[in-house]
Write an enzyme that holds these catalytic residues in place. Structure first.
Site, short mmCIF file in Angstrom:
data_model
loop_
_atom_site.label_atom_id
_atom_site.label_comp_id
_atom_site.label_asym_id
_atom_site.label_seq_id
_atom_site.Cartn_x
_atom_site.Cartn_y
_atom_site.Cartn_z
N ASP A 69 0.97 -1.10 0.07
CA ASP A 69 0.07 0.12 -0.01
C ASP A 69 0.81 1.16 -0.07
O ASP A 69 2.17 1.30 0.35
CB ASP A 69 -0.84 0.10 1.21
CG ASP A 69 -1.94 -1.12 1.38
OD1 ASP A 69 -2.00 -1.62 0.17
OD2 ASP A 69 -2.16 -1.44 2.31
N1 URA Z 1 -1.49 -5.89 4.23
C1 URA Z 1 -1.84 -4.25 4.34
O1 URA Z 1 -2.63 -4.04 4.62
N2 URA Z 1 -1.10 -3.49 3.46
C2 URA Z 1 0.22 -3.68 2.67
O2 URA Z 1 0.99 -2.72 2.11
C3 URA Z 1 0.69 -5.33 2.82
C4 URA Z 1 -0.13 -6.18 3.46
#
Ligand code: URA
Length: 240
Positions: free
Chosen positions: A110
């Site tokens: 993310d």
């Molecule tokens: N889980 C999440 O919520 N975000 C990420 O970037 C990776 C795993």
């Protein structure tokens, strides 16, 4: 990223502008090698990374790229974006445009997650790392808004039902490091998975960092935003 394969006879015919008969002949005459092995089967499948020679002349030898990057928060895991810098933008100056455009991201993070991101042009390799079948472990360090309890450990191990996707998450390992911090190991990569799993406890993820994928740990000498090519043994051993 799909793996595009084609039959060897078709490849030779298109590349050398040979008719079918001529292709059969060069194969029967033992003049073609694929990845260093004598090729005789006209139906053998080859892909963009197969090393193909005819009479020792190289017909195809595409280079593979395997890159580790330390993604900063605020950089997007995409190849193009109008608003944010992308992980591909971080490679400017290290790889030319054609190479950068050939890369894809192996398991996205993310926007506000930091840490280990892998990029490659080799779909066979990325498939192995991301396919649920292979269960390659992704290791995260998580900082939370509220205190953790042992209840989290069993809930993560049991799996959680995600009604939107209609799936139950694979067993995940959670280790409490201190009241507000944990290590989490996932073998899959559902949308916002870690945030949603802690969300079940109404506990907000304050910081999320991926520090390893399979046997490969983020190189601690790489500053935030920096990258380097993987060594041959890192490429091979990551999913060992
Ligand atoms: N889980 C999440 O919520 N975000 C990420 O970037 C990776 C795993």
């Amino acid at each position: 990223m799909a793996i595009n394969t084609t039959r060897l006879d078709r490849f030779i015919s298109e590349f050398c502008k040979f008719n079918r008969k001529a292709v059969r002949l060069v194969l029967a005459q033992k003049r073609v090698y694929v990845d260093g092995v004598l090729a005789s089967d006209i139906a053998q499948l080859v892909d963009q990374f197969s090393h193909i020679t005819l009479d020792n002349a190289v017909l195809q030898a595409n280079k593979t790229y395997y890159i580790m990057l330390n993604k900063p928060v605020g950089v997007v895991c995409a190849t193009k974006d109008d608003k944010h810098k992308t992980v591909i933008d971080l490679l400017i100056g290290q790889f030319d445009q054609e190479t950068r455009e050939s890369l894809h991201i192996v398991g996205r993070l993310d926007l506000n997650t930091s840490g280990l991101v892998l990029l490659t042009n080799d779909s066979r390799w990325s498939e192995r790392l991301t396919s649920p079948k292979h269960k390659v472990a992704k290791h995260y360090h998580v900082t939370l808004e509220k205190q953790l309890t042992d209840e989290y450990i069993s809930a993560f191990a049991q799996g959680m039902y995600f009604s939107y996707e209609k799936i139950t998450t694979q067993p995940a390992e959670l280790e409490i490091i201190c009241p507000f911090e944990a290590k989490v190991i996932l073998t899959e990569g559902r949308y916002h998975q870690i945030k949603r799993m802690f969300g079940r406890f109404d506990n907000k993820v304050v910081a999320l960092h991926r520090y390893a994928i399979g046997q490969l740990s983020l190189d601690e000498t790489l500053s935030s935003g920096a990258s380097r090519p993987l060594s041959a043994s890192e490429v091979v051993n990551i999913s060992a």
